[in-house]
Scaffold this motif. Structure first.
Motif, PDB file in Angstrom:
ATOM      1  N   ILE A  68       8.128  -8.521  -7.623  1.00 61.10           N
ATOM      2  CA  ILE A  68       7.379  -7.318  -7.282  1.00 61.10           C
ATOM      3  C   ILE A  68       7.809  -6.189  -8.220  1.00 61.10           C
ATOM      4  CG2 ILE A  68       6.793  -5.664  -5.472  1.00 61.10           C
ATOM      5  CD1 ILE A  68       5.860  -8.518  -4.945  1.00 61.10           C
ATOM      6  N   ALA A  69       6.833  -5.677  -8.990  1.00 68.80           N
ATOM      7  CA  ALA A  69       7.139  -4.639  -9.989  1.00 68.80           C
ATOM      8  C   ALA A  69       6.813  -3.236  -9.492  1.00 68.80           C
ATOM      9  CB  ALA A  69       6.368  -4.923 -11.279  1.00 68.80           C
ATOM     10  N   ALA A  70       6.121  -3.099  -8.335  1.00 66.10           N
ATOM     11  CA  ALA A  70       5.694  -1.798  -7.832  1.00 66.10           C
ATOM     12  C   ALA A  70       6.906  -0.919  -7.491  1.00 66.10           C
ATOM     13  CB  ALA A  70       4.815  -1.978  -6.601  1.00 66.10           C
ATOM     14  N   THR A  71       6.688   0.400  -7.526  1.00 61.03           N
ATOM     15  CA  THR A  71       7.783   1.347  -7.268  1.00 61.03           C
ATOM     16  C   THR A  71       7.533   2.207  -6.033  1.00 61.03           C
ATOM     17  OG1 THR A  71       6.756   2.928  -8.788  1.00 61.03           O
ATOM     18  CG2 THR A  71       8.455   1.447  -9.689  1.00 61.03           C
ATOM     19  N   ASN A  72       6.452   1.939  -5.272  1.00 60.87           N
ATOM     20  CA  ASN A  72       6.262   2.592  -3.987  1.00 60.87           C
ATOM     21  C   ASN A  72       5.772   1.556  -2.986  1.00 60.87           C
ATOM     22  OD1 ASN A  72       3.183   2.769  -3.666  1.00 60.87           O
ATOM     23  ND2 ASN A  72       3.508   3.707  -5.698  1.00 60.87           N
ATOM     24  N   VAL A  73       5.902   1.863  -1.705  1.00 59.54           N
ATOM     25  CA  VAL A  73       5.628   0.885  -0.649  1.00 59.54           C
ATOM     26  C   VAL A  73       4.181   0.428  -0.656  1.00 59.54           C
ATOM     27  CG1 VAL A  73       5.542   0.543   1.849  1.00 59.54           C
ATOM     28  CG2 VAL A  73       7.518   1.667   0.804  1.00 59.54           C
ATOM     29  N   GLN A  74       3.236   1.353  -0.800  1.00 56.92           N
ATOM     30  CA  GLN A  74       1.827   0.988  -0.773  1.00 56.92           C
ATOM     31  C   GLN A  74       1.487   0.018  -1.895  1.00 56.92           C
ATOM     32  OE1 GLN A  74      -0.399   1.792   1.598  1.00 56.92           O
ATOM     33  NE2 GLN A  74      -1.874   0.464   0.561  1.00 56.92           N
ATOM     34  N   ALA A  75       1.941   0.321  -3.112  1.00 57.40           N
ATOM     35  CA  ALA A  75       1.662  -0.551  -4.252  1.00 57.40           C
ATOM     36  C   ALA A  75       2.374  -1.888  -4.098  1.00 57.40           C
ATOM     37  CB  ALA A  75       2.085   0.137  -5.547  1.00 57.40           C
ATOM     38  N   ALA A  76       3.574  -1.873  -3.513  1.00 56.46           N
ATOM     39  CA  ALA A  76       4.319  -3.114  -3.317  1.00 56.46           C
ATOM     40  C   ALA A  76       3.597  -4.044  -2.347  1.00 56.46           C
ATOM     41  CB  ALA A  76       5.731  -2.811  -2.820  1.00 56.46           C
ATOM     42  N   ILE A  77       3.029  -3.469  -1.263  1.00 60.53           N
ATOM     43  CA  ILE A  77       2.273  -4.276  -0.298  1.00 60.53           C
ATOM     44  C   ILE A  77       1.040  -4.890  -0.965  1.00 60.53           C
ATOM     45  CG2 ILE A  77       0.922  -4.183   1.829  1.00 60.53           C
ATOM     46  CD1 ILE A  77       2.883  -2.048   2.837  1.00 60.53           C
ATOM     47  N   ALA A  78       0.323  -4.075  -1.746  1.00 62.52           N
ATOM     48  CA  ALA A  78      -0.869  -4.566  -2.437  1.00 62.52           C
ATOM     49  C   ALA A  78      -0.506  -5.666  -3.438  1.00 62.52           C
ATOM     50  CB  ALA A  78      -1.575  -3.407  -3.139  1.00 62.52           C
ATOM     51  N   GLU A  79       0.597  -5.464  -4.168  1.00 58.05           N
ATOM     52  CA  GLU A  79       1.029  -6.468  -5.152  1.00 58.05           C
ATOM     53  C   GLU A  79       1.475  -7.759  -4.459  1.00 58.05           C
ATOM     54  OE1 GLU A  79       4.298  -7.004  -8.781  1.00 58.05           O
ATOM     55  OE2 GLU A  79       3.955  -5.022  -7.864  1.00 58.05           O
ATOM     56  N   LEU A  80       2.145  -7.623  -3.332  1.00 61.06           N
ATOM     57  CA  LEU A  80       2.597  -8.794  -2.583  1.00 61.06           C
ATOM     58  C   LEU A  80       1.417  -9.625  -2.113  1.00 61.06           C
ATOM     59  CD1 LEU A  80       4.922 -10.358  -1.253  1.00 61.06           C
ATOM     60  CD2 LEU A  80       4.694  -8.858   0.741  1.00 61.06           C
ATOM     61  N   ASP A  81       0.317  -8.959  -1.720  1.00 66.33           N
ATOM     62  CA  ASP A  81      -0.861  -9.676  -1.250  1.00 66.33           C
ATOM     63  C   ASP A  81      -1.483 -10.527  -2.358  1.00 66.33           C
ATOM     64  OD1 ASP A  81      -2.989 -10.072   0.889  1.00 66.33           O
ATOM     65  OD2 ASP A  81      -4.190  -9.309  -0.798  1.00 66.33           O
ATOM     66  N   THR A  82      -1.414 -10.027  -3.592  1.00 69.32           N
ATOM     67  CA  THR A  82      -1.999 -10.792  -4.707  1.00 69.32           C
ATOM     68  C   THR A  82      -1.153 -12.000  -5.081  1.00 69.32           C
ATOM     69  OG1 THR A  82      -0.862  -9.488  -6.411  1.00 69.32           O
ATOM     70  CG2 THR A  82      -3.011  -8.684  -5.654  1.00 69.32           C
ATOM     71  N   LYS A  83       0.141 -11.988  -4.681  1.00 69.81           N
ATOM     72  CA  LYS A  83       1.033 -13.072  -5.066  1.00 69.81           C
ATOM     73  C   LYS A  83       1.359 -14.016  -3.913  1.00 69.81           C
ATOM     74  CE  LYS A  83       3.158 -10.389  -8.766  1.00 69.81           C
ATOM     75  NZ  LYS A  83       4.388  -9.817  -9.337  1.00 69.81           N
ATOM     76  N   ALA A  84       0.874 -13.701  -2.743  1.00 72.98           N
ATOM     77  CA  ALA A  84       1.144 -14.535  -1.572  1.00 72.98           C
ATOM     78  C   ALA A  84       0.157 -15.707  -1.515  1.00 72.98           C
ATOM     79  CB  ALA A  84       1.048 -13.687  -0.303  1.00 72.98           C
ATOM     80  N   VAL A  85       0.545 -16.783  -0.837  1.00 72.08           N
ATOM     81  CA  VAL A  85      -0.339 -17.912  -0.579  1.00 72.08           C
ATOM     82  C   VAL A  85      -1.022 -17.663   0.754  1.00 72.08           C
ATOM     83  CG1 VAL A  85      -0.480 -20.394  -0.204  1.00 72.08           C
ATOM     84  CG2 VAL A  85       1.166 -19.463  -1.847  1.00 72.08           C
ATOM     85  N   HIS A  86      -2.340 -17.627   0.755  1.00 68.88           N
ATOM     86  CA  HIS A  86      -3.095 -17.303   1.942  1.00 68.88           C
ATOM     87  C   HIS A  86      -3.555 -18.567   2.668  1.00 68.88           C
ATOM     88  CE1 HIS A  86      -3.374 -13.760  -0.715  1.00 68.88           C
ATOM     89  NE2 HIS A  86      -3.340 -13.066   0.417  1.00 68.88           N
ATOM     90  N   THR A  87      -3.859 -18.423   3.925  1.00 68.70           N
ATOM     91  CA  THR A  87      -4.261 -19.568   4.742  1.00 68.70           C
ATOM     92  C   THR A  87      -5.701 -19.990   4.489  1.00 68.70           C
ATOM     93  OG1 THR A  87      -4.854 -18.075   6.560  1.00 68.70           O
ATOM     94  CG2 THR A  87      -2.618 -18.988   6.562  1.00 68.70           C
TER      95      THR A  87
END
Length: 269
Positions: free
Chosen positions: A21-40
């Motif tokens: 995770i390269a983001a530097t604020n919580v909102q951007a980190a959540i958005a970045e995490l969603d793009t890298k997560a495996v979804h159901t």
């Protein structure tokens, strides 16, 4: 307005980049995490090597460390410690199914069987309705250069005709094909038929590189026919092997001992 304020708060909270995770604020980190997560749900591509460390063994299509309810498409090489498959398709012209082991001390086996029931078991090589003039082939290797093959050749194939072929390939010499009858109770066996390295056929006999057919035992046939009359011995002491028989238009000649001939006349009636 409340959601906007919450999002604004998340933007204002700093985040220390860590891991992937390269983001530097919580909102951007959540958005970045969603793009890298495996979804159901949905189609996704996953890069890198992934290891599932569960030791749960699979005993059916619904058990094991990883359970897939649909098919699996694999474009690269795949290695399995044990593969139990109800259906396995290798599809393109450049792919292959290879079963091998680097452990020389263990027995490598590929078993086709049923866990229950008594239905038929089939090993199919090639399509039941093949396309083109290619040959379907089953090979048993002795080493990298020598092997035995069962081949179904279609028209305009290896032989130019439709047929089944048994072939042995040797690197520096022709390798015999030997059919053996084995008795498990006393570990005894006999050679029932041998196609030797010179192309001669031996039935219950030892190696013979002279006669096209050698049989140890009696032969029974409904008819005996020469393809052509033989050349007669020039004299009673002409070269011959004991047991040799020759027939010409006038006599039947029998070699009773090496280089010793006797004959009987053929008469019309």
């Amino acid at each position: 307005m409340g959601n906007f304020i919450d999002a604004l708060k998340a933007l204002c909270i700093s985040f220390s980049a860590t891991g992937n995770i390269a983001a530097t604020n919580v909102q951007a980190a959540i958005a970045e995490l969603d793009t890298k997560a495996v979804h159901t749900t949905g189609n996704e591509s996953i890069a890198g090597n992934k290891t599932f460390s569960s030791a749960t063994a699979s005993t059916s299509t619904t058990t094991g460390a990883v359970v897939v309810t649909g098919g699996i498409g694999v474009s690269g090489n795949s290695y399995f410690g044990t593969l139990l498959a109800t259906a396995l398709n290798v599809g393109s012209s450049s792919t292959k199914l290879q079963i091998s082991s680097s452990d020389a001390s263990s027995l490598l086996t590929a078993n086709l069987g049923r866990s229950s029931g008594n239905g038929n078991i089939k090993l199919l090589i090639g399509n039941q309705n093949p396309i083109g003039t290619n040959e379907n082939e089953l090979r048993l290797y002795k080493d990298n250069a020598e092997y035995f093959t069962i081949l179904g050749a279609r028209a305009a194939g290896v032989s130019g005709v439709e047929e089944y072929q048994l072939k042995s390939y040797g690197s520096s010499s022709k390798i015999p094909i030997r059919f053996k009858l084995f008795q498990n109770s006393d570990s005894s066996f006999i050679d029932s038929l041998v196609l030797n390295s010179t192309g001669n056929i031996l039935i219950g006999a030892t190696e013979d590189n002279v006669n096209k057919l050698q049989v140890s035992g009696s032969i029974k046939a409904s008819q005996f026919r020469l393809s052509a009359l033989n050349t007669a011995p020039t004299s009673a002491t002409d070269t011959g092997t004991a047991g040799e028989i020759r027939i010409d238009a006038n006599f039947i000649y029998v070699c009773t001992a090496n280089n010793t001939w006797k004959r009987t006349a053929l008469t019309s009636w």
